[in-house]
Scaffold this motif. Structure first.
Motif, PDB file in Angstrom:
ATOM      1  N   ALA A  13       0.843  -1.206   0.000  1.00 22.97           N
ATOM      2  CA  ALA A  13       0.000   0.000   0.000  1.00 22.97           C
ATOM      3  C   ALA A  13       0.870   1.244   0.000  1.00 22.97           C
ATOM      4  CB  ALA A  13      -0.935  -0.005   1.205  1.00 22.97           C
ATOM      5  N   VAL A  34      -2.744  -5.710   0.221  1.00 23.12           N
ATOM      6  CA  VAL A  34      -2.108  -6.264   1.422  1.00 23.12           C
ATOM      7  C   VAL A  34      -0.776  -5.568   1.645  1.00 23.12           C
ATOM      8  CG1 VAL A  34      -3.182  -8.527   1.690  1.00 23.12           C
ATOM      9  CG2 VAL A  34      -1.424  -8.230  -0.043  1.00 23.12           C
ATOM     10  N   GLY A  42       4.056   3.285   2.334  1.00 25.68           N
ATOM     11  CA  GLY A  42       5.401   2.968   1.846  1.00 25.68           C
ATOM     12  C   GLY A  42       6.340   4.116   2.158  1.00 25.68           C
ATOM     13  N   VAL A  58      10.224   9.790   4.558  1.00 25.60           N
ATOM     14  CA  VAL A  58      11.157   9.490   3.458  1.00 25.60           C
ATOM     15  C   VAL A  58      11.008  10.613   2.423  1.00 25.60           C
ATOM     16  CG1 VAL A  58      12.020   7.730   1.855  1.00 25.60           C
ATOM     17  CG2 VAL A  58      10.818   7.015   3.924  1.00 25.60           C
ATOM     18  N   ALA A  59      10.120  10.451   1.435  1.00 24.24           N
ATOM     19  CA  ALA A  59       9.920  11.515   0.433  1.00 24.24           C
ATOM     20  C   ALA A  59       9.370  12.746   1.147  1.00 24.24           C
ATOM     21  CB  ALA A  59       8.942  11.041  -0.629  1.00 24.24           C
ATOM     22  N   HIS A  63       6.150  17.101  -5.981  1.00 30.85           N
ATOM     23  CA  HIS A  63       6.254  17.854  -7.240  1.00 30.85           C
ATOM     24  C   HIS A  63       5.781  17.031  -8.422  1.00 30.85           C
ATOM     25  CE1 HIS A  63      10.090  15.724  -8.366  1.00 30.85           C
ATOM     26  NE2 HIS A  63      10.146  15.590  -7.071  1.00 30.85           N
ATOM     27  N   ALA A 269       0.018  -7.120   6.982  1.00 26.53           N
ATOM     28  CA  ALA A 269      -0.275  -8.369   6.265  1.00 26.53           C
ATOM     29  C   ALA A 269       0.818  -8.641   5.232  1.00 26.53           C
ATOM     30  CB  ALA A 269      -1.650  -8.260   5.593  1.00 26.53           C
ATOM     31  N   VAL A 271       3.180 -10.325   2.612  1.00 27.70           N
ATOM     32  CA  VAL A 271       3.076 -11.479   1.708  1.00 27.70           C
ATOM     33  C   VAL A 271       4.363 -12.285   1.817  1.00 27.70           C
ATOM     34  CG1 VAL A 271       2.960 -12.165  -0.727  1.00 27.70           C
ATOM     35  CG2 VAL A 271       1.524 -10.290   0.116  1.00 27.70           C
ATOM     36  N   SER A 300       3.390  -3.858  -5.969  1.00 28.22           N
ATOM     37  CA  SER A 300       4.069  -2.553  -5.958  1.00 28.22           C
ATOM     38  C   SER A 300       5.363  -2.642  -5.151  1.00 28.22           C
ATOM     39  CB  SER A 300       3.152  -1.466  -5.388  1.00 28.22           C
ATOM     40  OG  SER A 300       2.911  -1.689  -4.018  1.00 28.22           O
ATOM     41  N   ALA A 301       5.688  -3.846  -4.664  1.00 26.38           N
ATOM     42  CA  ALA A 301       7.021  -4.039  -4.074  1.00 26.38           C
ATOM     43  C   ALA A 301       8.023  -3.971  -5.227  1.00 26.38           C
ATOM     44  CB  ALA A 301       7.079  -5.386  -3.371  1.00 26.38           C
ATOM     45  N   VAL A 333      21.105   7.924  -0.523  1.00 31.41           N
ATOM     46  CA  VAL A 333      20.633   9.117   0.190  1.00 31.41           C
ATOM     47  C   VAL A 333      20.184   8.708   1.596  1.00 31.41           C
ATOM     48  CG1 VAL A 333      19.051  11.072   0.150  1.00 31.41           C
ATOM     49  CG2 VAL A 333      19.763  10.030  -1.992  1.00 31.41           C
ATOM     50  N   HIS A 466      14.179   5.027  -6.400  1.00 32.23           N
ATOM     51  CA  HIS A 466      13.261   4.717  -7.509  1.00 32.23           C
ATOM     52  C   HIS A 466      12.905   3.236  -7.618  1.00 32.23           C
ATOM     53  CE1 HIS A 466      13.778   8.712  -9.398  1.00 32.23           C
ATOM     54  NE2 HIS A 466      15.045   8.609  -9.079  1.00 32.23           N
ATOM     55  N   GLY A 498       4.620  -0.770  -9.138  1.00 32.21           N
ATOM     56  CA  GLY A 498       5.319   0.228  -8.324  1.00 32.21           C
ATOM     57  C   GLY A 498       6.365   0.974  -9.133  1.00 32.21           C
ATOM     58  N   GLY A 505      10.515   6.216 -10.105  1.00 30.82           N
ATOM     59  CA  GLY A 505      10.104   6.712  -8.792  1.00 30.82           C
ATOM     60  C   GLY A 505       9.695   8.162  -8.746  1.00 30.82           C
ATOM     61  N   VAL A 507       6.905  10.533  -5.986  1.00 27.04           N
ATOM     62  CA  VAL A 507       5.501  10.370  -5.619  1.00 27.04           C
ATOM     63  C   VAL A 507       4.682  10.958  -6.765  1.00 27.04           C
ATOM     64  CG1 VAL A 507       3.744  10.893  -3.896  1.00 27.04           C
ATOM     65  CG2 VAL A 507       6.103  10.464  -3.187  1.00 27.04           C
TER      66      VAL A 507
END
Ligand SMILES: Cc1cc2nc3c(=O)[nH]c(=O)nc-3n(C[C@H](O)[C@H](O)[C@H](O)COP(=O)(O)OP(=O)(O)OC[C@H]3O[C@@H](n4cnc5c(N)ncnc54)[C@H](O)[C@@H]3O)c2cc1C
Length: 532
Positions: A13, A34, A42, A58-59, A63, A269, A271, A300-301, A333, A466, A498, A505, A507
Motif C-alpha cells: 500500500a 495487502v 510505503g 522518506v519523500a 512535485h 499483512a 506477503v 508494488s514491491a 541518500v 526509484h 510500483g 520513482g 511520488v
C-alpha cells in the motif's frame, strides 16, 4: 465468491499500489491491498520522530504527482491539498553568498545577479528550455512504453508513439538537436556550458544526481535532471510543494479514494510468497499462512523483492532472473530529521527548500567517497522546513528540518552501519552549521535514517529512491527488463505496479496508473474473447 477470493490483489500500500487499487476498484474489480507495514504509504508517510514532532519520513517534497491521477481519482475531494504551499529554493554557500530562487522572476534575477549578472540573465532562459525539453519527454510518463520489437505493439501504443514523435518534432529543429546533444552527457558539462557561478552549478549538480548513484561528472546525469524537471511542466505540479500534513496526506487521500471505490486495505499483512499453479499466478500466501486467491496479482514491491523473493524459485527463466538480480539498486541518500527550538537566521529567510551544494567539485568529491563505499566526508544537502507551511507538525514555536544527505551508500566497504549513521548525523550537522550558523544549538532531538534503515523500516530494497535507478539503461522499454515494460511479468496473472516499473520513482502515481490501465485492458480483452 468466498471472503478470501478477490478479482485482484495488490501487494503493497505504497502510493503506487493504492493508485492501482483505486483505478481497479473504480472499474468494478473486487480489489484487496495487502501491506506488510502496520500503516499504508510505503515511502510516502508522515510520522512522529520525536515527541510532538512529525515529518515526512522518506519523500518530503511533492512535485511529481500527476495531475491526471489527482483528477481521475478525485483526490482533492478526498482531502488532498497538494499545492497550497509552494516552496522556493535557497542555495547556501558556507561562508559565501546565497541565492534565492522564488516564483518572482525579478527578485530571482536580482538575487542571482549579486553573484553573477551573466547567470542572472542565463538562468530563466536555460531552465525554461530544460523544462520545455523535459516536458516533451514527460508526455510518456503516463503512457506504456512501446516494444522495440516490430509487430509487438497494439494500435493504441503505436498511436501514442506517433504522438510522442510528433511532439518531439514540434519542439523545433534547435530544441530537438539540443535534446539529442544533452540527453546522455553529464551535468557538469551542461552547467559549465551555461553558467559561471559555483552556487548555480552546484545546485544543478545536486538536482541532477539526487537519488541516483552517480556524480555530476557521470554520464546520464542530464537525463536524471530532465526526469526531475519533467514535473515542472504540465506532467507534474509545476514546482516543489510541501503538502499540509506532510507526505502522509497524499496517502490519506489515496486510501479514501481506494476505499470509497470499494477496495479493501489490510495492513500488517506481509506477503510471504505468490501462489503459482500450472505456471499461473493465482494469489498470495501471507506470512501468517493465510491464502488469498485472485486471478490478478499486482505487486508494488520493487522488482527484486517481487520476482526474486516472492515468486517461489524455479518459476522464472534464468536470463530474466539474472537481469532482475543485476538491476542497480544501490541507495545513496540518507535522511536526518531535526526537532528545533527555532530557526537560525539563514533558514528563517529561506524559501522553504535549502540546498547546500557549493559547486560541482564539492558534489563530485562527495560522490568519490560513495564510489569507494564510504559516507561522504562533506555531503551535499537538500533541506526542507515543513513547519514553515504546516506549524502543526511541531509544538507551538518549534520547527522541523527534513534533510536529504547525499551520499551515504547502501553498500559500505568497511564502515559498520551504526558508525555510518553517526557519521551522517555529525557530518550533516557540521555542514549545516557552516551554512546556517546557530543550527546546532537549536537541536533538541534528531533522527537519522541510512539507506539500510530505509530498507528495514519502509521496505525499500537497497534504500533506493526509484526501486531501481532511473538511468538510460533502466528506463522506458528496459524497465524493469527488456520486453517486460508493459507491467505484465513473465508469469501470467502477475503484474508490476510500483516505481520499479515505467516511468520510475517519485511520488507521481504514474506507474500505478499505467499498470491499472494495462490490467483493465487485459480484463476487457479476456471478456471479449470469452463472449466470442
Ligand atoms: C531518501 C528518499 C527521499 C525521497 N524524496 C522524495 C521526494 O522528496 N519527492 C518525491 O517525489 N520522491 C521522493 N523519493 C522517492 C519516492 O519516495 C519513491 O519513489 C516512491 O515513494 C515509491 O512509491 P511506490 O508506491 O512505488 O513504492 P513504495 O513506497 O516503496 O511502496 C511499496 C510498498 O510495498 C510494501 N511491501 C513490500 N514488500 C511487501 C510484502 N512482501 N508484502 C506486503 N507489502 C509489501 C512496502 O511495505 C511498501 O509499503 C525519495 C526516496 C528516498 C529513498
Amino acid at each position: 465468491m468466498s471472503a478470501n477470493n478477490y478479482d485482484a490483489i495488490v501487494i503493497g500500500a505504497g502510493h503506487n499500489g493504492l493508485v492501482t487499487a483505486a483505478y481497479l476498484a473504480k472499474a468494478g474489480i473486487k480489489t484487496l491491498v495487502v501491506e506488510a507495514n502496520d500503516r499504508p504509504g510505503g515511502a510516502a508517510v508522515t510520522r512522529e520522530f520525536a515527541p510532538g514532532f512529525r515529518t515526512s519520513a522518506v519523500a518530503h517534497l511533492l512535485h511529481a504527482l500527476h495531475p491526471r491521477v489527482i483528477r481521475d481519482l478525485g483526490l482533492e475531494g478526498h482531502g488532498l491539498r497538494a499545492t497550497q504551499h509552494r516552496v522556493g529554493t535557497t542555495a547556501l554557500i558556507p561562508g559565501g553568498p546565497r541565492i534565492d530562487l522564488t516564483g518572482d522572476a525579478a527578485a530571482t534575477a536580482a538575487s542571482i545577479g549579486k553573484v553573477s549578472p551573466a547567470d542572472a540573465e542565463a538562468y530563466p532562459r536555460v531552465m525554461a528550455r530544460l523544462v520545455r525539453l523535459s516536458s516533451a519527454l514527460g508526455d510518456f510518463l503516463l503512457r506504456t512504453p512501446p516494444s522495440p520489437l516490430a509487430g509487438a505493439n497494439d494500435f493504441q501504443t503505436k498511436l501514442a508513439l506517433g504522438m510522442f514523435a510528433l511532439k518531439l518534432r514540434m519542439l523545433g529543429k534547435k530544441d530537438m538537436l539540443e535534446l539529442s546533444r544533452i540527453l546522455t552527457i553529464n551535468v557538469a558539462d551542461l552547467a559549465t556550458d551555461f553558467f559561471e557561478s559555483d552556487a548555480i552549478k552546484g545546485l544543478l549538480a545536486l538536482e541532477a544526481t539526487l537519488g541516483v548513484y552517480l556524480g555530476p561528472r557521470s554520464p546520464n546525469t542530464v537525463f536524471n535532471l530532465l526526469y526531475r524537471l519533467s514535473s515542472f511542466g504540465k506532467n507534474g505540479l509545476g514546482g516543489f510543494y510541501l503538502p499540509t500534513g506532510g507526505m502522509g496526506s497524499v496517502v490519506d487521500a489515496l486510501v479514501k479514494a481506494a476505499t470509497a471505490a470499494g477496495a479493501t486495505i489490510r495492513t500488517g499483512a506481509p506477503v510471504e510468497r505468490l501462489l503459482i499453479e500450472k505456471e499461473i499466478a493465482t494469489g498470495v500466501v501471507l506470512k501468517s499462512g493465510e491464502e488469498i486467491r485472485a486471478p490478478i496479482v499486482a505487486s508494488s514491491a520493487d522488482p527484486q523483492r517481487t520476482l526474486l523473493h516472492l515468486v517461489p524459485p524455479g518459476n522464472l527463466d534464468i536470463e530474466f532472473s539474472k537481469r532482475i538480480r543485476h538491476l542497480r539498486m544501490n541507495g545513496c541518500v540518507a535522511k536526518i530529521h531535526l526537532a528545533l527550538d527555532g530557526l537560525p537566521d539563514a533558514l528563517k529567510s529561506s524559501g522553504g527548500r535549502v540546498v547546500v551544494a557549493p559547486g560541482i567539485d564539492h558534489v563530485e568529491r562527495a560522490f568519490d567517497c560513495a564510489k569507494y563505499g564510504r559516507v561522504s566526508d562533506k555531503p551535499a544537502l537538500e533541506i526542507v522546513i515543513p513547519t514553515l507551511s504546516d506549524p502543526s507538525l511541531a509544538p507551538a514555536g518549534k520547527q522541523v528540518l527534513s534533510i536529504l544527505y547525499q551520499y551515504a551508500p547502501y553498500r559500505l566497504r568497511a564502515t559498520p552501519p551504526d558508525q555510518a549513521r553517526a557519521q551522517v548525523f555529525e557530518r550533516g550537522l557540521d555542514l549545516l552549521e557552516q551554512a546556517a550558523p546557530g543550527t546546532r544549538r537549536l537541536v533538541r532531538a534528531a533522527e537519522t535514517l541510512t539507506p539500510h534503515d530505509l530498507e528495514t523500516q519502509f521496505g525499500l530494497s537497497g534504500g533506493q529512491w526509484h526501486q531501481g535507478e532511473v538511468t538510460l539503461d533502466q528506463v522506458f522499454f528496459l524497465r524493469p527488463a527488456a520486453s517486460f515494460q508493459r507491467y505484465r511479468m513473465p508469469i501470467p496473472g502477475l503484474w508490476l505496479c510500483g516505481a520499479g516499473a515505467h516511468p520510475g520513482g517519485n511520488v507521481s502515481g504514474a506507474a500505478g496508473a499505467n499498470a491499472a490501465r494495462e490490467i483493465l485492458k487485459d480484463v476487457k480483452a479476456r471478456k471479449t474473447r470469452a463472449a466470442a
